[in-house]
Design an enzyme around this catalytic site. Structure first.
Site, mmCIF file in Angstrom:
data_model
loop_
_atom_site.group_PDB
_atom_site.id
_atom_site.type_symbol
_atom_site.label_atom_id
_atom_site.label_comp_id
_atom_site.label_asym_id
_atom_site.label_seq_id
_atom_site.Cartn_x
_atom_site.Cartn_y
_atom_site.Cartn_z
ATOM 1 N N ARG A 1 -13.642 11.118 -51.529
ATOM 2 C CA ARG A 1 -12.601 11.691 -50.656
ATOM 3 C C ARG A 1 -11.230 11.273 -51.189
ATOM 4 O O ARG A 1 -10.477 10.579 -50.523
ATOM 5 C CB ARG A 1 -12.792 11.220 -49.213
ATOM 6 C CG ARG A 1 -14.207 11.269 -48.660
ATOM 7 C CD ARG A 1 -14.823 12.624 -48.609
ATOM 8 N NE ARG A 1 -14.356 13.523 -47.585
ATOM 9 C CZ ARG A 1 -14.779 13.582 -46.330
ATOM 10 N NH1 ARG A 1 -15.672 12.742 -45.907
ATOM 11 N NH2 ARG A 1 -14.329 14.499 -45.498
ATOM 12 N N GLN B 1 -9.871 16.681 -53.740
ATOM 13 C CA GLN B 1 -9.768 17.429 -52.481
ATOM 14 C C GLN B 1 -10.276 18.868 -52.581
ATOM 15 O O GLN B 1 -10.910 19.359 -51.654
ATOM 16 C CB GLN B 1 -8.318 17.445 -52.012
ATOM 17 C CG GLN B 1 -8.131 16.767 -50.691
ATOM 18 C CD GLN B 1 -6.672 16.523 -50.362
ATOM 19 O OE1 GLN B 1 -5.782 16.813 -51.160
ATOM 20 N NE2 GLN B 1 -6.431 15.985 -49.199
ATOM 21 N N ASP C 1 -13.949 19.121 -52.076
ATOM 22 C CA ASP C 1 -14.472 18.396 -50.919
ATOM 23 C C ASP C 1 -15.122 19.346 -49.902
ATOM 24 O O ASP C 1 -14.476 19.805 -48.958
ATOM 25 C CB ASP C 1 -13.316 17.599 -50.296
ATOM 26 C CG ASP C 1 -13.766 16.722 -49.141
ATOM 27 O OD1 ASP C 1 -14.947 16.800 -48.755
ATOM 28 O OD2 ASP C 1 -12.925 15.977 -48.611
ATOM 29 N N SER D 1 -15.261 18.315 -46.117
ATOM 30 C CA SER D 1 -14.081 18.661 -45.322
ATOM 31 C C SER D 1 -14.042 20.150 -45.012
ATOM 32 O O SER D 1 -13.800 20.541 -43.863
ATOM 33 C CB SER D 1 -12.797 18.273 -46.062
ATOM 34 O OG SER D 1 -12.640 16.890 -46.057
ATOM 35 N N TYR E 1 -12.298 5.534 -43.794
ATOM 36 C CA TYR E 1 -13.716 5.595 -43.467
ATOM 37 C C TYR E 1 -14.043 4.681 -42.298
ATOM 38 O O TYR E 1 -13.532 3.570 -42.214
ATOM 39 C CB TYR E 1 -14.570 5.184 -44.677
ATOM 40 C CG TYR E 1 -14.371 6.100 -45.835
ATOM 41 C CD1 TYR E 1 -14.776 7.431 -45.764
ATOM 42 C CD2 TYR E 1 -13.759 5.667 -46.990
ATOM 43 C CE1 TYR E 1 -14.577 8.299 -46.823
ATOM 44 C CE2 TYR E 1 -13.554 6.523 -48.055
ATOM 45 C CZ TYR E 1 -13.963 7.839 -47.960
ATOM 46 O OH TYR E 1 -13.760 8.687 -49.002
HETATM 47 P P1 NAD Z 1 -16.853 11.537 -40.561
HETATM 48 O O1 NAD Z 1 -17.446 12.889 -40.420
HETATM 49 O O2 NAD Z 1 -17.530 10.546 -41.446
HETATM 50 O O3 NAD Z 1 -16.699 10.874 -39.108
HETATM 51 C C1 NAD Z 1 -16.040 11.567 -38.065
HETATM 52 C C2 NAD Z 1 -15.195 10.581 -37.285
HETATM 53 O O4 NAD Z 1 -16.031 9.752 -36.480
HETATM 54 C C3 NAD Z 1 -14.332 9.636 -38.110
HETATM 55 O O5 NAD Z 1 -12.978 9.825 -37.801
HETATM 56 C C4 NAD Z 1 -14.822 8.251 -37.700
HETATM 57 O O6 NAD Z 1 -13.793 7.279 -37.698
HETATM 58 C C5 NAD Z 1 -15.365 8.516 -36.314
HETATM 59 N N1 NAD Z 1 -16.275 7.478 -35.794
HETATM 60 C C6 NAD Z 1 -17.269 6.799 -36.420
HETATM 61 N N2 NAD Z 1 -17.861 5.933 -35.585
HETATM 62 C C7 NAD Z 1 -17.245 6.058 -34.382
HETATM 63 C C8 NAD Z 1 -17.415 5.444 -33.129
HETATM 64 N N3 NAD Z 1 -18.337 4.487 -32.928
HETATM 65 N N4 NAD Z 1 -16.597 5.815 -32.119
HETATM 66 C C9 NAD Z 1 -15.646 6.759 -32.306
HETATM 67 N N5 NAD Z 1 -15.447 7.390 -33.469
HETATM 68 C C10 NAD Z 1 -16.223 7.044 -34.499
HETATM 69 O O7 NAD Z 1 -15.314 11.626 -40.977
HETATM 70 P P2 NAD Z 1 -14.588 12.734 -41.867
HETATM 71 O O8 NAD Z 1 -14.263 13.909 -41.072
HETATM 72 O O9 NAD Z 1 -15.391 12.922 -43.081
HETATM 73 O O10 NAD Z 1 -13.201 12.039 -42.211
HETATM 74 C C11 NAD Z 1 -13.001 10.661 -42.237
HETATM 75 C C12 NAD Z 1 -11.563 10.377 -42.654
HETATM 76 O O11 NAD Z 1 -11.366 10.661 -44.015
HETATM 77 C C13 NAD Z 1 -10.518 11.210 -41.910
HETATM 78 O O12 NAD Z 1 -9.424 10.394 -41.612
HETATM 79 C C14 NAD Z 1 -10.088 12.227 -42.895
HETATM 80 O O13 NAD Z 1 -8.776 12.693 -42.658
HETATM 81 C C15 NAD Z 1 -10.213 11.430 -44.167
HETATM 82 N N6 NAD Z 1 -10.369 12.326 -45.309
HETATM 83 C C16 NAD Z 1 -9.575 12.119 -46.401
HETATM 84 C C17 NAD Z 1 -9.704 12.963 -47.485
HETATM 85 C C18 NAD Z 1 -8.852 12.787 -48.701
HETATM 86 O O14 NAD Z 1 -8.026 11.912 -48.732
HETATM 87 N N7 NAD Z 1 -9.061 13.606 -49.711
HETATM 88 C C19 NAD Z 1 -10.645 13.974 -47.485
HETATM 89 C C20 NAD Z 1 -11.440 14.135 -46.370
HETATM 90 C C21 NAD Z 1 -11.304 13.291 -45.291
#
Ligand code: NAD
Length: 387
Positions: free
Chosen positions: A123, A128, A131, A134, A229
């Site tokens: 990520r 990106q 990805d 996403s 994460y």
């Molecule tokens: P994910 O699908 O792994 O998880 C979804 C959400 O669930 C996350 O925000 C996580 O913090 C939350 N979560 C986990 N356990 C929890 C709990 N016990 N209670 C409440 N919430 C809980 O996450 P995702 O959608 O893949 O994205 C994770 C992060 O990575 C986001 O901040 C996203 O913006 C970031 N991201 C960055 C990039 C990049 O920089 N290229 C790309 C994709 C995602």
């Protein structure tokens, strides 16, 4: 290596395709020969003729396509049967999900097929465009709200009519990652009052910028270094979270859960005791249902009614928006192909799996008979390659 094969998906409910006529056109322009299995794009509204018009050759079946290429493009993890038809030494770009389905992954490994696993793409900013987690999570978050709106016997927006005033729906979202953010935005567009919570307190601003209210959970872990994460929550955090969200959940018409912890079973966030306090006719959509579920009693592919609450467990939500899910996934895959078959001055097309490259090293699960990714090796009870 100049031939790409775009397979037709064979798993139940998988409507997406790994290429579109647009991406096929780009491959052809680069000099690839592209084979597309007949009907591959049908469920995503792309006809064989659209692919032929972009320069693809239509191949009748999976086995024939596999014999003619070293690079197969797919969406879902190959089935055991498909793995048996693939060429030893070839590479498949697709989801692998070895933890979720070790049997299929083991069959692929056993067939000596390499795997570039789309869910393992790091990520990072550089990756990106590749990805797919996403691009697909965004769709899942959007569709979860629409499913909830259809299941709910009430309006979402505030309405003032001659027959009376309708109160807006109250929506609570657990997990503010990509899917959760899109769920907040979609529920707001439909006129709901939205609250959201996440183990990562730094997402508060993002929730507020979308017009939602962040439910804060006071925790000793707050002082920890922020990370994009999520880590597994401690029992203490879970207790405090339950206390913080209970009143909001009890008042909610809709709860959407999207919480995941990479490489682990999804956390259980909405236990039976919380469901019992919800309103009769309220709706929960559990986006993590295939990863073990965030909601007690949710079942894959079913709407379970518990204490009068409808718990929706529709799997693979991106596949329910097949055309846009395909468009975005196909572009992710095209960027992967551009990365692993880099542009050269002499226009030669050569697969180059440089394990010094962060994106490639991170995304390759199997290569040349080795397992290259430690959690995959662990899920399959295999040894990870040393270098
Ligand atoms: P994910 O699908 O792994 O998880 C979804 C959400 O669930 C996350 O925000 C996580 O913090 C939350 N979560 C986990 N356990 C929890 C709990 N016990 N209670 C409440 N919430 C809980 O996450 P995702 O959608 O893949 O994205 C994770 C992060 O990575 C986001 O901040 C996203 O913006 C970031 N991201 C960055 C990039 C990049 O920089 N290229 C790309 C994709 C995602």
């Amino acid at each position: 290596m100049t031939t790409l094969f775009v397979a037709k998906e064979s798993r139940d409910g998988e409507t997406r395709c790994a290429a579109t006529p647009e991406t096929v056109g780009r491959y052809v322009k680069r000099g690839f020969k592209v084979l597309v299995q007949a009907g591959a794009g049908e469920a995503a509204n792309y006809r064989d003729a659209d692919f032929s018009d972009s320069g693809a050759e239509i191949i009748s079946d999976f086995a024939t396509g596999c014999t003619q290429t070293d690079l197969v493009l797919k969406v879902a993890r190959p089935t055991v049967e498909e793995a048996g038809l693939m060429k030893k030494g070839s590479l498949v770009v697709s989801f692998l999900q070895a933890v979720q389905d070790p049997e299929s992954a083991k069959a692929l490994f056993g067939a000596g097929v390499g795997s570039f696993a789309m869910e393992l793409v790091p990520r990072t900013t550089l990756a990106q465009k590749m990805d797919a987690l996403s691009s697909q999570a965004n769709i899942a978050g959007y569709k979860a709200v629409l499913l909830a709106a259809c299941e709910l016997g009430r309006y979402f927006p505030l309405l003032m009519t001659a027959a009376g005033t309708v109160k807006p729906a109250r929506v609570v979202i657990f997990g503010v990652g990509v899917a959760g953010l899109q769920a907040i935005a979609t529920a707001k567009r439909l006129g709901a009052i939205v609250e959201a919570t996440d183990i990562r307190p730094e997402v508060k601003e993002q929730v507020e910028s979308l017009g939602g209210k962040f439910i804060e959970v006071k925790s000793d872990e707050d002082g920890e270094e922020a990370s994009v994460y999520a880590k597994e929550a401690s029992d203490d955090y879970k207790k405090r979270q339950a206390e913080a969200v209970t009143a909001s959940v009890a008042a909610a018409n809709v709860v959407i859960t999207t919480a995941q912890v990479p490489g682990k079973r999804a956390p259980m966030l909405v236990p039976d005791s919380m469901i019992a306090q919800m309103q009769n006719g309220a709706v929960i959509v559990d986006l993590a249902v295939e990863q073990g579920g965030n909601v007690e009693g949710s079942e894959v592919g079913k709407i379970v009614v518990r204490h009068g609450v409808h718990i929706v467990g529709t799997p693979n939500l991106p596949a329910t928006v097949p055309q846009h899910a395909t468009d975005l996934y196909a572009r992710n895959v095209q960027h992967v192909v551009d990365h692993i078959v880099p542009k050269k001055e002499n226009d030669d097309l050569e697969l180059r799996l440089d394990m010094e490259d962060e994106i490639i090293a991170g995304s390759i699960a199997f290569l040349n008979g080795d397992v290259r990714h430690a959690p995959t090796a662990e899920a399959l009870n295999l040894e990870v390659a040393k270098s």
